[in-house]
Design an enzyme around this catalytic site. Structure first.
Site, mmCIF file in Angstrom:
data_model
loop_
_atom_site.group_PDB
_atom_site.id
_atom_site.type_symbol
_atom_site.label_atom_id
_atom_site.label_comp_id
_atom_site.label_asym_id
_atom_site.label_seq_id
_atom_site.Cartn_x
_atom_site.Cartn_y
_atom_site.Cartn_z
ATOM 1 N N TYR A 171 6.511 -7.679 -10.456
ATOM 2 C CA TYR A 171 5.380 -7.290 -9.596
ATOM 3 C C TYR A 171 4.606 -8.517 -9.100
ATOM 4 C CZ TYR A 171 1.020 -4.750 -8.414
ATOM 5 O OH TYR A 171 -0.088 -4.228 -7.796
ATOM 6 N N LYS A 175 4.028 -9.623 -5.308
ATOM 7 C CA LYS A 175 2.696 -9.714 -4.708
ATOM 8 C C LYS A 175 2.395 -11.128 -4.195
ATOM 9 C CE LYS A 175 1.217 -5.507 -4.840
ATOM 10 N NZ LYS A 175 1.319 -4.741 -3.585
HETATM 11 N N1 LIG Z 1 -4.390 0.231 -8.861
HETATM 12 C C1 LIG Z 1 -4.727 -1.048 -8.913
HETATM 13 O O1 LIG Z 1 -5.568 -1.449 -9.723
HETATM 14 C C2 LIG Z 1 -4.097 -2.043 -7.951
HETATM 15 C C3 LIG Z 1 -4.461 -3.396 -8.073
HETATM 16 C C4 LIG Z 1 -3.929 -4.330 -7.174
HETATM 17 C C5 LIG Z 1 -3.047 -3.905 -6.188
HETATM 18 N N2 LIG Z 1 -2.687 -2.584 -6.111
HETATM 19 C C6 LIG Z 1 -1.761 -2.213 -5.043
HETATM 20 O O2 LIG Z 1 -2.340 -1.166 -4.259
HETATM 21 C C7 LIG Z 1 -1.284 -0.363 -3.707
HETATM 22 C C8 LIG Z 1 -1.532 1.099 -4.031
HETATM 23 O O3 LIG Z 1 -1.473 1.262 -5.443
HETATM 24 P P1 LIG Z 1 -2.117 2.507 -6.219
HETATM 25 O O4 LIG Z 1 -2.767 1.967 -7.421
HETATM 26 O O5 LIG Z 1 -2.880 3.363 -5.282
HETATM 27 O O6 LIG Z 1 -0.768 3.244 -6.709
HETATM 28 P P2 LIG Z 1 -0.337 4.788 -6.654
HETATM 29 O O7 LIG Z 1 0.858 4.886 -7.528
HETATM 30 O O8 LIG Z 1 -1.495 5.688 -6.904
HETATM 31 O O9 LIG Z 1 0.095 4.975 -5.123
HETATM 32 C C9 LIG Z 1 1.235 4.350 -4.601
HETATM 33 C C10 LIG Z 1 1.897 5.330 -3.664
HETATM 34 O O10 LIG Z 1 3.050 4.700 -3.077
HETATM 35 C C11 LIG Z 1 4.061 5.680 -2.965
HETATM 36 N N3 LIG Z 1 5.366 5.052 -2.871
HETATM 37 C C12 LIG Z 1 6.054 4.414 -3.862
HETATM 38 N N4 LIG Z 1 7.233 3.994 -3.406
HETATM 39 C C13 LIG Z 1 7.301 4.357 -2.094
HETATM 40 C C14 LIG Z 1 8.279 4.191 -1.088
HETATM 41 N N5 LIG Z 1 9.447 3.569 -1.352
HETATM 42 N N6 LIG Z 1 8.035 4.687 0.146
HETATM 43 C C15 LIG Z 1 6.866 5.344 0.416
HETATM 44 N N7 LIG Z 1 5.905 5.533 -0.519
HETATM 45 C C16 LIG Z 1 6.124 5.046 -1.759
HETATM 46 C C17 LIG Z 1 3.910 6.513 -4.219
HETATM 47 O O11 LIG Z 1 4.521 7.812 -4.065
HETATM 48 C C18 LIG Z 1 2.395 6.589 -4.383
HETATM 49 O O12 LIG Z 1 1.834 7.744 -3.786
HETATM 50 C C19 LIG Z 1 0.022 -0.916 -4.271
HETATM 51 O O13 LIG Z 1 0.600 -1.798 -3.341
HETATM 52 C C20 LIG Z 1 -0.437 -1.661 -5.503
HETATM 53 O O14 LIG Z 1 0.479 -2.650 -5.886
HETATM 54 C C21 LIG Z 1 -3.188 -1.655 -6.964
#
Ligand SMILES: NC(=O)c1ccc[n+]([C@@H]2O[C@H](COP(=O)([O-])OP(=O)(O)OC[C@H]3O[C@@H](n4cnc5c(N)ncnc54)[C@H](O)[C@@H]3O)[C@@H](O)[C@H]2O)c1
Length: 307
Positions: A171, A175
């Site tokens: 990851y 990123k």
């Molecule tokens: N949650 C955190 O604290 C955090 C921190 C830093 C970065 N992020 C980033 O933010 C973004 C959203 O994360 P989140 O926490 O909301 O996660 P989440 O799991 O709630 O949402 C991610 C969504 O992406 C969808 N997804 C996965 N693979 C896919 C694909 N191949 N095609 C289409 N959709 C797909 C999933 O079905 C899900 O609904 C991600 O890129 C994550 O890496 C999250």
């Protein structure tokens, strides 16, 4: 419902849940027609089936416009078709928020090649595929008109990509790659007028719930207006709406911390100004509703606060 993004069409990948859902709701609130992409199902595995449809319903119930899409962002043909569909069905695509994400956390000695490939596929290949598809459209448009297009790409990185995180060699590599993708794309698209930035968000989502001891996820639309939850996944969404807006047309190649997690620390912090790449000064006080921002100046002079 009207605002800064009236008449614009926005694609938010992975916006069925979590942070992406917050972005989709926020962009629709500002008047954009949103393509809610997600291949996932509802949290309870029941409901109406495809979770993107649920988000479209929420947007429509609030008076906004949206359509759903179930493409896998890692699949070349599906992504090209998705962008074609935006143009044929909605006439344009102005804003792409590459948010879809997945984690497969393990110490490197336990991590399989599949764990590595899947994470790289969704984050890096997915963001690259949507960017290539829309960049081709914007390049053609800008050549045809001899002018600038309205184009915005907003990618999603993470603190893990900037500082590292245990169990996330896959990851954090993905990123960090998003930062390079963002900065190179911002250079390549500059002649078209399009901007490319990345955010580093945070929030209590399905993804964060996979970490040891984490609380259950909350969805952005479930939060009451009065309740302040520093892990609310929608807290980064105003930054996305601002980057997508005409007001941010001069901001490109930036990585902006846009999160709920540090919001306690940022509370009481009044962002006055930020020095971005090239020493260009822009007024962070215009970021109405945003609690605080931070700019990682990987090629820049870094963050300074004026005032
Ligand atoms: N949650 C955190 O604290 C955090 C921190 C830093 C970065 N992020 C980033 O933010 C973004 C959203 O994360 P989140 O926490 O909301 O996660 P989440 O799991 O709630 O949402 C991610 C969504 O992406 C969808 N997804 C996965 N693979 C896919 C694909 N191949 N095609 C289409 N959709 C797909 C999933 O079905 C899900 O609904 C991600 O890129 C994550 O890496 C999250």
């Amino acid at each position: 419902m009207s605002g800064l993004l009236d008449g614009k069409v926005a694609l938010v990948t992975g916006s069925g849940h979590g942070i992406g859902r917050g972005h989709a709701l926020e962009l629709a609130k500002h008047g954009a027609t949103v393509i809610v992409n997600d291949l996932g199902t509802s949290l309870d595995g029941q409901g109406t089936g495809k979770v993107a449809d649920e988000v479209v319903q929420i947007i429509e119930d609030r008076g906004g416009k949206a359509i759903s899409d179930f493409s896998d962002v890692g699949d070349e043909e599906s992504v090209d078709l998705l962008v074609e569909r935006a143009y044929s069905q909605l006439g344009r695509l102005d804003i792409v928020v590459n948010n879809a994400g997945i984690v497969r956390d393990k110490a490197i000695w336990n991590m399989s090649v599949d764990d590595f490939d899947l994470v790289m596929r969704v984050h890096v290949r997915g963001s690259w595929l949507t960017s290539r598809a829309v960049a081709r459209k914007w390049r053609d448009e800008s050549k045809e008109t001899g002018g600038k297009v309205y184009g915005r790409i907003i990618n999603t990185t993470s603190g893990a990509g900037l500082q590292g995180h245990f169990g996330q060699t896959n990851y954090s590599a993905a990123k960090a790659a998003i930062v390079g993708l963002t900065q190179t794309l911002s250079l390549e698209l500059a002649s078209t007028g399009a901007t490319v930035n990345a955010i580093s968000p945070g929030g209590r989502t399905r993804m964060s719930a996979t970490m040891a001891g984490a609380a259950a996820p909350i969805e952005p639309d479930e939060r009451s207006e009065e309740e302040f939850d520093p892990k609310d996944p929608s807290l980064g969404s105003p930054v996305v709406a601002w980057l997508a807006s005409p007001e941010a047309g001069h901001v490109s190649g930036q990585v902006i911390k846009a999160l709920g997690e540090n919001i306690q620390w940022l509370k009481g912090w009044t962002p006055i100004s930020v020095v971005s790449n090239g020493g260009k000064r822009w007024d962070a006080s215009k970021l109405g509703g945003i609690m605080g921002i931070d700019v990682f100046g990987t090629r820049a002079s870094g963050l300074r606060m004026g005032g």
